[in-house]
Design a protein around this motif. Sequence first.
Motif, PDB file in Angstrom:
ATOM      1  N   HIS A   8     -12.898  -2.274  -3.175  1.00 52.83           N
ATOM      2  CA  HIS A   8     -14.247  -2.195  -3.604  1.00 52.83           C
ATOM      3  C   HIS A   8     -15.360  -3.428  -3.359  1.00 52.83           C
ATOM      4  CE1 HIS A   8     -12.234   0.899  -5.863  1.00 52.83           C
ATOM      5  NE2 HIS A   8     -13.522   1.683  -5.561  1.00 52.83           N
ATOM      6  N   LEU A   9     -14.732  -4.426  -2.671  1.00 51.03           N
ATOM      7  CA  LEU A   9     -15.416  -5.567  -2.547  1.00 51.03           C
ATOM      8  C   LEU A   9     -16.326  -5.079  -1.038  1.00 51.03           C
ATOM      9  CD1 LEU A   9     -13.339  -8.766  -2.047  1.00 51.03           C
ATOM     10  CD2 LEU A   9     -15.152  -8.254  -3.630  1.00 51.03           C
ATOM     11  N   GLU A  10     -17.712  -5.716  -1.183  1.00 47.73           N
ATOM     12  CA  GLU A  10     -18.589  -5.367  -0.074  1.00 47.73           C
ATOM     13  C   GLU A  10     -18.248  -6.198   0.982  1.00 47.73           C
ATOM     14  OE1 GLU A  10     -23.521  -6.047   0.279  1.00 47.73           O
ATOM     15  OE2 GLU A  10     -22.533  -5.666  -1.738  1.00 47.73           O
ATOM     16  N   GLU A  11     -18.297  -5.706   2.343  1.00 48.15           N
ATOM     17  CA  GLU A  11     -18.188  -6.839   3.475  1.00 48.15           C
ATOM     18  C   GLU A  11     -19.524  -7.460   3.498  1.00 48.15           C
ATOM     19  OE1 GLU A  11     -15.277  -5.220   6.582  1.00 48.15           O
ATOM     20  OE2 GLU A  11     -17.282  -3.828   6.449  1.00 48.15           O
ATOM     21  N   LYS A  12     -19.431  -8.942   3.678  1.00 44.22           N
ATOM     22  CA  LYS A  12     -20.430  -9.894   3.705  1.00 44.22           C
ATOM     23  C   LYS A  12     -19.941 -11.396   4.483  1.00 44.22           C
ATOM     24  CE  LYS A  12     -20.333 -10.670  -1.096  1.00 44.22           C
ATOM     25  NZ  LYS A  12     -21.006 -11.037  -2.206  1.00 44.22           N
ATOM     26  N   ASP A  16     -14.231  -9.644   5.080  1.00 43.43           N
ATOM     27  CA  ASP A  16     -14.321  -8.697   6.154  1.00 43.43           C
ATOM     28  C   ASP A  16     -12.850  -7.712   6.184  1.00 43.43           C
ATOM     29  OD1 ASP A  16     -15.347  -7.272   8.131  1.00 43.43           O
ATOM     30  OD2 ASP A  16     -15.265  -8.631   9.569  1.00 43.43           O
ATOM     31  N   ARG A  17     -13.533  -6.421   6.380  1.00 47.92           N
ATOM     32  CA  ARG A  17     -12.287  -5.593   6.576  1.00 47.92           C
ATOM     33  C   ARG A  17     -11.893  -5.199   8.179  1.00 47.92           C
ATOM     34  NH1 ARG A  17     -15.307  -3.044   2.895  1.00 47.92           N
ATOM     35  NH2 ARG A  17     -14.474  -3.033   0.690  1.00 47.92           N
ATOM     36  N   ASP A  48     -12.537  -0.309   8.628  1.00 51.64           N
ATOM     37  CA  ASP A  48     -13.707  -0.903   8.470  1.00 51.64           C
ATOM     38  C   ASP A  48     -14.700   0.140   7.893  1.00 51.64           C
ATOM     39  OD1 ASP A  48     -13.124  -3.114   9.388  1.00 51.64           O
ATOM     40  OD2 ASP A  48     -14.045  -2.704  11.406  1.00 51.64           O
ATOM     41  N   LYS A  49     -14.766   1.556   8.582  1.00 49.36           N
ATOM     42  CA  LYS A  49     -15.680   2.704   7.921  1.00 49.36           C
ATOM     43  C   LYS A  49     -15.175   3.303   6.816  1.00 49.36           C
ATOM     44  CE  LYS A  49     -17.450   2.694  12.517  1.00 49.36           C
ATOM     45  NZ  LYS A  49     -16.943   3.156  13.632  1.00 49.36           N
ATOM     46  N   CYS A  51     -12.604   2.485   4.491  1.00 44.95           N
ATOM     47  CA  CYS A  51     -11.707   1.526   3.565  1.00 44.95           C
ATOM     48  C   CYS A  51     -10.393   2.218   3.197  1.00 44.95           C
ATOM     49  CB  CYS A  51     -12.620   1.500   2.186  1.00 44.95           C
ATOM     50  SG  CYS A  51     -14.044   0.520   2.660  1.00 44.95           S
TER      51      CYS A  51
END
Length: 60
Positions: A8-12, A16-17, A48-49, A51
Amino acid sequence: MTLEEILHLEEKQIFDRKSINIEPKSLAITIVAFANADGGTIASGLSDKTCRIEGVDFET
């Protein structure tokens, strides 16, 4: 950090995933970017898209 939190973490800038199927050169770019900044976390094996977890056989 739990798997649920990672999903649930936002990529920033600091997270990064990366897909399990990433090319090493592409992964190196992210590693170098984090090294040039204040560091970060790469979650390898997560699409990435979508999760979704990759590289694990959930059927067995």
